[in-house]
Design an enzyme around this catalytic site. Structure first.
Site, PDB file in Angstrom:
ATOM      1  N   ASP A 171       0.864  -1.174   0.000  1.00 18.94           N
ATOM      2  CA  ASP A 171       0.000   0.000   0.000  1.00 18.94           C
ATOM      3  C   ASP A 171       0.903   1.228   0.000  1.00 18.94           C
ATOM      4  O   ASP A 171       1.703   1.416   0.927  1.00 18.94           O
ATOM      5  CB  ASP A 171      -0.847  -0.052   1.283  1.00 18.94           C
ATOM      6  CG  ASP A 171      -1.737   1.157   1.446  1.00 18.94           C
ATOM      7  OD1 ASP A 171      -1.589   2.153   0.701  1.00 18.94           O
ATOM      8  OD2 ASP A 171      -2.591   1.105   2.354  1.00 18.94           O
ATOM      9  N   ILE A 172       0.788   2.047  -1.004  1.00 17.57           N
ATOM     10  CA  ILE A 172       1.724   3.178  -1.151  1.00 17.57           C
ATOM     11  C   ILE A 172       1.606   4.171   0.001  1.00 17.57           C
ATOM     12  O   ILE A 172       2.563   4.871   0.319  1.00 17.57           O
ATOM     13  CB  ILE A 172       1.549   3.865  -2.526  1.00 17.57           C
ATOM     14  CG1 ILE A 172       2.768   4.729  -2.852  1.00 17.57           C
ATOM     15  CG2 ILE A 172       0.258   4.677  -2.585  1.00 17.57           C
ATOM     16  CD1 ILE A 172       2.871   5.138  -4.303  1.00 17.57           C
ATOM     17  N   ASN A 189      -6.613  12.684 -10.403  1.00 15.86           N
ATOM     18  CA  ASN A 189      -7.327  13.118 -11.608  1.00 15.86           C
ATOM     19  C   ASN A 189      -7.168  14.625 -11.708  1.00 15.86           C
ATOM     20  O   ASN A 189      -6.714  15.272 -10.766  1.00 15.86           O
ATOM     21  CB  ASN A 189      -8.790  12.675 -11.578  1.00 15.86           C
ATOM     22  CG  ASN A 189      -9.518  13.223 -10.377  1.00 15.86           C
ATOM     23  OD1 ASN A 189      -9.636  14.444 -10.201  1.00 15.86           O
ATOM     24  ND2 ASN A 189      -9.996  12.339  -9.515  1.00 15.86           N
ATOM     25  N   VAL A 200      -5.836   4.864  -5.458  1.00 12.36           N
ATOM     26  CA  VAL A 200      -4.699   5.424  -4.730  1.00 12.36           C
ATOM     27  C   VAL A 200      -5.040   6.810  -4.180  1.00 12.36           C
ATOM     28  O   VAL A 200      -4.703   7.148  -3.043  1.00 12.36           O
ATOM     29  CB  VAL A 200      -3.473   5.599  -5.666  1.00 12.36           C
ATOM     30  CG1 VAL A 200      -2.289   6.117  -4.893  1.00 12.36           C
ATOM     31  CG2 VAL A 200      -3.112   4.313  -6.333  1.00 12.36           C
ATOM     32  N   ASP A 201      -5.677   7.596  -5.009  1.00 13.34           N
ATOM     33  CA  ASP A 201      -6.030   8.974  -4.665  1.00 13.34           C
ATOM     34  C   ASP A 201      -6.855   9.014  -3.371  1.00 13.34           C
ATOM     35  O   ASP A 201      -6.527   9.746  -2.419  1.00 13.34           O
ATOM     36  CB  ASP A 201      -6.851   9.518  -5.848  1.00 13.34           C
ATOM     37  CG  ASP A 201      -6.877  11.033  -5.899  1.00 13.34           C
ATOM     38  OD1 ASP A 201      -6.249  11.665  -5.051  1.00 13.34           O
ATOM     39  OD2 ASP A 201      -7.544  11.561  -6.815  1.00 13.34           O
ATOM     40  N   SER A 247      -2.382   4.954 -13.938  1.00 10.95           N
ATOM     41  CA  SER A 247      -3.359   4.751 -15.038  1.00 10.95           C
ATOM     42  C   SER A 247      -3.896   3.332 -15.179  1.00 10.95           C
ATOM     43  O   SER A 247      -4.772   3.102 -16.008  1.00 10.95           O
ATOM     44  CB  SER A 247      -2.800   5.180 -16.413  1.00 10.95           C
ATOM     45  OG  SER A 247      -2.814   6.582 -16.545  1.00 10.95           O
ATOM     46  N   THR A 248      -3.370   2.374 -14.396  1.00  9.51           N
ATOM     47  CA  THR A 248      -3.782   0.985 -14.650  1.00  9.51           C
ATOM     48  C   THR A 248      -4.972   0.536 -13.802  1.00  9.51           C
ATOM     49  O   THR A 248      -5.344  -0.633 -13.830  1.00  9.51           O
ATOM     50  CB  THR A 248      -2.613  -0.009 -14.454  1.00  9.51           C
ATOM     51  OG1 THR A 248      -2.213   0.005 -13.078  1.00  9.51           O
ATOM     52  CG2 THR A 248      -1.434   0.357 -15.325  1.00  9.51           C
ATOM     53  N   GLY A 249      -5.579   1.477 -13.066  1.00  5.84           N
ATOM     54  CA  GLY A 249      -6.788   1.158 -12.300  1.00  5.84           C
ATOM     55  C   GLY A 249      -8.002   1.690 -13.036  1.00  5.84           C
ATOM     56  O   GLY A 249      -8.357   1.203 -14.112  1.00  5.84           O
ATOM     57  N   TYR A 285      -8.351   4.142 -14.797  1.00  7.70           N
ATOM     58  CA  TYR A 285      -8.071   4.680 -16.140  1.00  7.70           C
ATOM     59  C   TYR A 285      -7.793   3.586 -17.176  1.00  7.70           C
ATOM     60  O   TYR A 285      -7.544   3.880 -18.335  1.00  7.70           O
ATOM     61  CB  TYR A 285      -6.936   5.705 -16.088  1.00  7.70           C
ATOM     62  CG  TYR A 285      -7.351   7.067 -15.551  1.00  7.70           C
ATOM     63  CD1 TYR A 285      -8.642   7.305 -15.096  1.00  7.70           C
ATOM     64  CD2 TYR A 285      -6.457   8.137 -15.512  1.00  7.70           C
ATOM     65  CE1 TYR A 285      -9.025   8.543 -14.608  1.00  7.70           C
ATOM     66  CE2 TYR A 285      -6.838   9.384 -15.029  1.00  7.70           C
ATOM     67  CZ  TYR A 285      -8.115   9.579 -14.575  1.00  7.70           C
ATOM     68  OH  TYR A 285      -8.485  10.820 -14.099  1.00  7.70           O
TER      69      TYR A 285
HETATM   70  P1  ADP Z   1      -5.738   5.512 -12.229  1.00  8.79           P
HETATM   71  O1  ADP Z   1      -6.975   6.360 -12.186  1.00  8.79           O
HETATM   72  O2  ADP Z   1      -4.494   6.309 -12.600  1.00  8.79           O
HETATM   73  O3  ADP Z   1      -5.912   4.276 -13.024  1.00  8.79           O
HETATM   74  P2  ADP Z   1      -6.086   4.056  -9.696  1.00  8.79           P
HETATM   75  O4  ADP Z   1      -5.835   4.578  -8.324  1.00  8.79           O
HETATM   76  O5  ADP Z   1      -7.495   3.728 -10.068  1.00  8.79           O
HETATM   77  O6  ADP Z   1      -5.443   5.157 -10.685  1.00  8.79           O
HETATM   78  O7  ADP Z   1      -5.220   2.768  -9.944  1.00  8.79           O
HETATM   79  C1  ADP Z   1      -3.825   2.769 -10.176  1.00  8.79           C
HETATM   80  C2  ADP Z   1      -3.225   1.509  -9.599  1.00  8.79           C
HETATM   81  O8  ADP Z   1      -3.056   1.667  -8.189  1.00  8.79           O
HETATM   82  C3  ADP Z   1      -4.054   0.261  -9.759  1.00  8.79           C
HETATM   83  O9  ADP Z   1      -3.180  -0.791 -10.147  1.00  8.79           O
HETATM   84  C4  ADP Z   1      -4.622   0.004  -8.365  1.00  8.79           C
HETATM   85  O10 ADP Z   1      -4.827  -1.376  -8.122  1.00  8.79           O
HETATM   86  C5  ADP Z   1      -3.510   0.521  -7.507  1.00  8.79           C
HETATM   87  N1  ADP Z   1      -3.836   0.910  -6.115  1.00  8.79           N
HETATM   88  C6  ADP Z   1      -5.042   1.201  -5.557  1.00  8.79           C
HETATM   89  N2  ADP Z   1      -4.900   1.543  -4.248  1.00  8.79           N
HETATM   90  C7  ADP Z   1      -3.549   1.484  -3.980  1.00  8.79           C
HETATM   91  C8  ADP Z   1      -2.731   1.709  -2.827  1.00  8.79           C
HETATM   92  N3  ADP Z   1      -3.261   2.094  -1.654  1.00  8.79           N
HETATM   93  N4  ADP Z   1      -1.387   1.548  -2.927  1.00  8.79           N
HETATM   94  C9  ADP Z   1      -0.817   1.183  -4.098  1.00  8.79           C
HETATM   95  N5  ADP Z   1      -1.527   0.958  -5.226  1.00  8.79           N
HETATM   96  C10 ADP Z   1      -2.874   1.091  -5.171  1.00  8.79           C
END
Ligand code: ADP
Length: 189
Positions: free
Chosen positions: A19-20, A33, A42-43, A132-134, A136
């Protein structure tokens, strides 16, 4: 132990699953975004754990610098609020529309501009999510190649960053990154 650790010049690239928001690098990168007002993935996690100071600064940045929103590929920096990381760099990756709408270049820009901003602030260690891989929908195999080649090229030209960590949320995502890293990077053994 040096599992999933690679060298580029004097810098290290490390791949971890996690988890970042838990990372203690100088800065963590948010896949934001363009509104900079928070979102899912993540946001959402960063704003929840980092607290209201991050959003306050995002609002100020919108008002002063980017009234119409942060363009795709650009990056800005705020406090890390209550996070272990002192700073958050917010960047906007491209939404996947099939790959012929400039997505690869925009994704590379998001990584490059985040790294440039970190260097300009004297920050030496940085964690990235898989931008971008979630939500987006950028296919991770393709996004991962861009992420790793862009960071590698940056580190080859710029020696002020010591460590780049890619924090992958799932085991599958980590495996995809490992496969590509093993092809293009030098593993620390
Ligand atoms: P985007 O809109 O750029 O696609 P997302 O947040 O939807 O961003 O997803 C980007 C990536 O981050 C995805 O692979 C998702 O599984 C991953 N992700 C979601 N939550 C976390 C977290 N807390 N820590 C690290 N990676 C995460």
């Amino acid at each position: 132990m040096a599992l999933n650790e690679y060298t580029v010049g004097k810098a290290k690239i490390i791949l971890v699953q996690g988890d970042i928001t838990e990372m203690d690098t100088d800065v963590i990168v948010n896949a934001a975004n363009s509104s900079l007002m928070g979102g899912g993935g993540v946001d959402g996690a960063i704003h929840r754990k980092g607290g209201p100071k991050i959003l306050e600064e995002c609002k100020r940045i919108r008002a002063i610098e980017w009234p119409e929103g942060l363009p795709t590929g650009k990056a800005v920096i705020t406090t890390g609020g209550n996070l272990k990381a002192k700073h958050v760099i917010h960047t906007v990756g491209p939404v996947w529309h099939g790959g012929d709408k400039g997505e690869p270049e925009l994704l590379a820009e998001a990584y490059r501009n985040s790294l440039k901003l970190a260097v300009s602030k004297g920050l030496k260690t940085i964690s990235f999510p898989s931008i971008s891989t979630g939500a987006y929908r950028y296919p991770i195999e393709q996004a991962c190649k861009i992420a790793l080649t862009t960071v590698k090229a940056f580190l080859e030209e710029e020696d002020k960053i010591d460590k780049v960590v890619f924090v992958l949320f799932t085991k599958h995502d980590l495996e995809v990154y490992k496969d590509v890293a093993n092809e293009i990077l030098k593993l620390i053994t």
